[in-house]
Design an enzyme around this catalytic site. Structure first.
Site, PDB file in Angstrom:
ATOM      1  N   MET A  29      51.171   5.777   5.099  1.00 15.61           N
ATOM      2  CA  MET A  29      51.463   5.337   6.464  1.00 15.61           C
ATOM      3  C   MET A  29      52.796   4.604   6.631  1.00 15.61           C
ATOM      4  O   MET A  29      53.035   3.995   7.665  1.00 15.61           O
ATOM      5  CB  MET A  29      50.335   4.438   6.981  1.00 15.61           C
ATOM      6  CG  MET A  29      48.983   5.110   7.020  1.00 15.61           C
ATOM      7  SD  MET A  29      48.953   6.561   8.067  1.00 15.61           S
ATOM      8  CE  MET A  29      48.928   5.772   9.656  1.00 15.61           C
TER       9      MET A  29
ATOM     10  N   HIS B   6      50.667  16.899   7.043  1.00 19.16           N
ATOM     11  CA  HIS B   6      50.447  16.377   8.388  1.00 19.16           C
ATOM     12  C   HIS B   6      49.337  17.191   9.061  1.00 19.16           C
ATOM     13  O   HIS B   6      49.341  18.421   8.998  1.00 19.16           O
ATOM     14  CB  HIS B   6      51.748  16.471   9.196  1.00 19.16           C
ATOM     15  CG  HIS B   6      51.639  15.828  10.532  1.00 19.16           C
ATOM     16  ND1 HIS B   6      51.654  14.469  10.704  1.00 19.16           N
ATOM     17  CD2 HIS B   6      51.456  16.369  11.767  1.00 19.16           C
ATOM     18  CE1 HIS B   6      51.500  14.186  11.981  1.00 19.16           C
ATOM     19  NE2 HIS B   6      51.385  15.315  12.649  1.00 19.16           N
TER      20      HIS B   6
ATOM     21  N   GLU C  76      64.706  12.167   6.847  1.00 19.56           N
ATOM     22  CA  GLU C  76      64.771  10.822   7.444  1.00 19.56           C
ATOM     23  C   GLU C  76      63.959  10.717   8.731  1.00 19.56           C
ATOM     24  O   GLU C  76      63.527   9.644   9.104  1.00 19.56           O
ATOM     25  CB  GLU C  76      66.217  10.471   7.780  1.00 19.56           C
ATOM     26  CG  GLU C  76      67.095  10.414   6.566  1.00 19.56           C
ATOM     27  CD  GLU C  76      68.489  10.875   6.898  1.00 19.56           C
ATOM     28  OE1 GLU C  76      68.877  10.797   8.069  1.00 19.56           O
ATOM     29  OE2 GLU C  76      69.183  11.324   5.965  1.00 19.56           O
TER      30      GLU C  76
ATOM     31  N   ASP D 180      58.027  13.398  10.264  1.00 20.10           N
ATOM     32  CA  ASP D 180      57.340  14.695  10.397  1.00 20.10           C
ATOM     33  C   ASP D 180      58.283  15.834  10.810  1.00 20.10           C
ATOM     34  O   ASP D 180      57.883  16.736  11.558  1.00 20.10           O
ATOM     35  CB  ASP D 180      56.176  14.588  11.407  1.00 20.10           C
ATOM     36  CG  ASP D 180      55.144  13.558  10.991  1.00 20.10           C
ATOM     37  OD1 ASP D 180      54.988  13.337   9.786  1.00 20.10           O
ATOM     38  OD2 ASP D 180      54.495  12.967  11.874  1.00 20.10           O
TER      39      ASP D 180
ATOM     40  N   GLY E  43      42.251   8.606   0.719  1.00 21.71           N
ATOM     41  CA  GLY E  43      42.645   9.304  -0.501  1.00 21.71           C
ATOM     42  C   GLY E  43      41.948  10.620  -0.786  1.00 21.71           C
ATOM     43  O   GLY E  43      41.925  11.060  -1.933  1.00 21.71           O
ATOM     44  N   SER E  44      41.429  11.284   0.261  1.00 18.29           N
ATOM     45  CA  SER E  44      40.767  12.560  -0.031  1.00 18.29           C
ATOM     46  C   SER E  44      41.778  13.622  -0.477  1.00 18.29           C
ATOM     47  O   SER E  44      41.476  14.454  -1.333  1.00 18.29           O
ATOM     48  CB  SER E  44      39.965  13.053   1.172  1.00 18.29           C
ATOM     49  OG  SER E  44      40.810  13.504   2.193  1.00 18.29           O
TER      50      SER E  44
ATOM     51  N   ILE F  94      57.121   4.691   6.488  1.00 17.48           N
ATOM     52  CA  ILE F  94      58.247   5.625   6.563  1.00 17.48           C
ATOM     53  C   ILE F  94      59.216   5.278   5.444  1.00 17.48           C
ATOM     54  O   ILE F  94      59.625   4.117   5.303  1.00 17.48           O
ATOM     55  CB  ILE F  94      58.909   5.556   7.947  1.00 17.48           C
ATOM     56  CG1 ILE F  94      57.899   6.045   8.991  1.00 17.48           C
ATOM     57  CG2 ILE F  94      60.179   6.391   7.988  1.00 17.48           C
ATOM     58  CD1 ILE F  94      58.359   5.941  10.418  1.00 17.48           C
TER      59      ILE F  94
ATOM     60  N   ASN G  73      55.112  16.052   2.338  1.00 18.76           N
ATOM     61  CA  ASN G  73      54.127  15.323   3.132  1.00 18.76           C
ATOM     62  C   ASN G  73      53.157  16.323   3.749  1.00 18.76           C
ATOM     63  O   ASN G  73      53.520  17.469   4.007  1.00 18.76           O
ATOM     64  CB  ASN G  73      54.818  14.540   4.258  1.00 18.76           C
ATOM     65  CG  ASN G  73      53.827  13.730   5.071  1.00 18.76           C
ATOM     66  OD1 ASN G  73      52.886  13.140   4.522  1.00 18.76           O
ATOM     67  ND2 ASN G  73      53.994  13.707   6.386  1.00 18.76           N
TER      68      ASN G  73
ATOM     69  N   GLU H  36      43.771  20.997   4.907  1.00 16.73           N
ATOM     70  CA  GLU H  36      44.779  20.204   4.173  1.00 16.73           C
ATOM     71  C   GLU H  36      44.559  20.337   2.666  1.00 16.73           C
ATOM     72  O   GLU H  36      45.494  20.568   1.901  1.00 16.73           O
ATOM     73  CB  GLU H  36      44.677  18.725   4.569  1.00 16.73           C
ATOM     74  CG  GLU H  36      45.069  18.448   5.999  1.00 16.73           C
ATOM     75  CD  GLU H  36      45.038  16.951   6.313  1.00 16.73           C
ATOM     76  OE1 GLU H  36      45.432  16.138   5.471  1.00 16.73           O
ATOM     77  OE2 GLU H  36      44.607  16.602   7.434  1.00 16.73           O
TER      78      GLU H  36
HETATM   79  C1  GRF Z   1      45.247  13.225   6.429  1.00 12.88           C
HETATM   80  O1  GRF Z   1      44.716  13.800   7.568  1.00 12.88           O
HETATM   81  C2  GRF Z   1      46.747  13.430   6.361  1.00 12.88           C
HETATM   82  O2  GRF Z   1      47.159  14.642   6.858  1.00 12.88           O
HETATM   83  C3  GRF Z   1      47.247  12.323   7.238  1.00 12.88           C
HETATM   84  O3  GRF Z   1      46.411  11.231   6.947  1.00 12.88           O
HETATM   85  C4  GRF Z   1      45.146  11.704   6.480  1.00 12.88           C
HETATM   86  C5  GRF Z   1      44.909  11.096   5.134  1.00 12.88           C
HETATM   87  O4  GRF Z   1      43.653  11.396   4.613  1.00 12.88           O
HETATM   88  N1  GRF Z   1      48.673  12.107   7.053  1.00 12.88           N
HETATM   89  P1  GRF Z   1      43.327  11.087   3.101  1.00 12.88           P
HETATM   90  O5  GRF Z   1      43.715   9.638   2.832  1.00 12.88           O
HETATM   91  O6  GRF Z   1      44.085  12.039   2.240  1.00 12.88           O
HETATM   92  O7  GRF Z   1      41.833  11.283   2.991  1.00 12.88           O
END
Ligand code: GRF
Length: 193
Positions: free
Chosen positions: A94, A113, A146, A149, A19-20, A96, A111, A178
């Site tokens: 995680m 990635h 759908e 990524d 959850g960062s 879909i 999303n 991110e």
């Molecule tokens: C991040 O690297 C995000 O891009 C990927 O999963 C990770 C999640 O990190 N999809 P966090 O839970 O937001 O810390």
């Protein structure tokens, strides 16, 4: 979608783990000029560490069992509707989302990635980037479609992979990126609607 009248866009963040990104989005949403208000956090995992950030910020959170496809779609759509959610941000989520869910929600789903899409879709991106001796990596915010990524790219930022980087150091660098691009991508998408 409400925005020009000064009202913030009700947003739901979907998580599965640490959850960062959620934490960084909460910080962003608390800024006076932020266009979003995080009203809801959804997790498919009751043990997700990120749920702590929701609790600390007094944001409602729900753990949903995504195994029961149809029921889940209905349950989820109802929760989103009841909370007037107009934007979903997936942040380390995680699962879909089903085609049916994306179609029925009918509002933007973003999303983040940890690679320069369309390269390195899927899991273990940093490991593959290092293995392939890539010079660059980075992060991408895209609309959810759908296909995994593969939706329209809203924003991406590149960083240099140093020859000293391993999976761990690269992940740390990319995570920083991110946290900085997700708010920018949100702004970009909201002001383009
Ligand atoms: C991040 O690297 C995000 O891009 C990927 O999963 C990770 C999640 O990190 N999809 P966090 O839970 O937001 O810390």
């Amino acid at each position: 979608m409400e925005k020009s009248n000064g009202k913030k866009i009700n947003t739901a963040v979907f998580i599965s783990g640490r959850g960062s990104n959620l934490n960084s989005l909460i910080k962003y949403s608390n800024k006076k000029n932020s266009p979003i208000k995080i009203k809801l956090v959804i997790s498919n995992n009751s043990k997700a560490k990120g749920l702590f950030y929701a609790k600390r910020a007094k944001i409602k959170s729900y753990v949903i069992n995504f195994k029961k496809n149809n029921i889940t779609d209905k349950e989820l759509l109802n929760k989103l509707l009841n909370n007037n959610i107009n934007l979903i941000c997936l942040a380390g989520f995680m699962k879909i989302l089903s085609k049916n869910f994306i179609k029925k929600f009918n509002k933007p789903i973003l999303n983040i990635h940890p690679s320069l899409l369309p390269k390195y879709k899927g899991l273990n991106t940093h490991k593959r980037v290092i293995k392939n001796n890539e010079r660059y990596s980075g992060a991408t915010v895209h609309l959810v479609s759908e296909k995994l990524d593969s939706g329209k790219i809203i924003l991406k930022k590149k960083i240099i992979v140093s020859k000293y980087d391993d999976e761990k150091t690269l992940a740390k660098k990319v995570l920083k990126v991110e946290h900085s691009i997700y708010p920018k991508a949100i702004k970009k998408i909201l002001f383009s609607l």
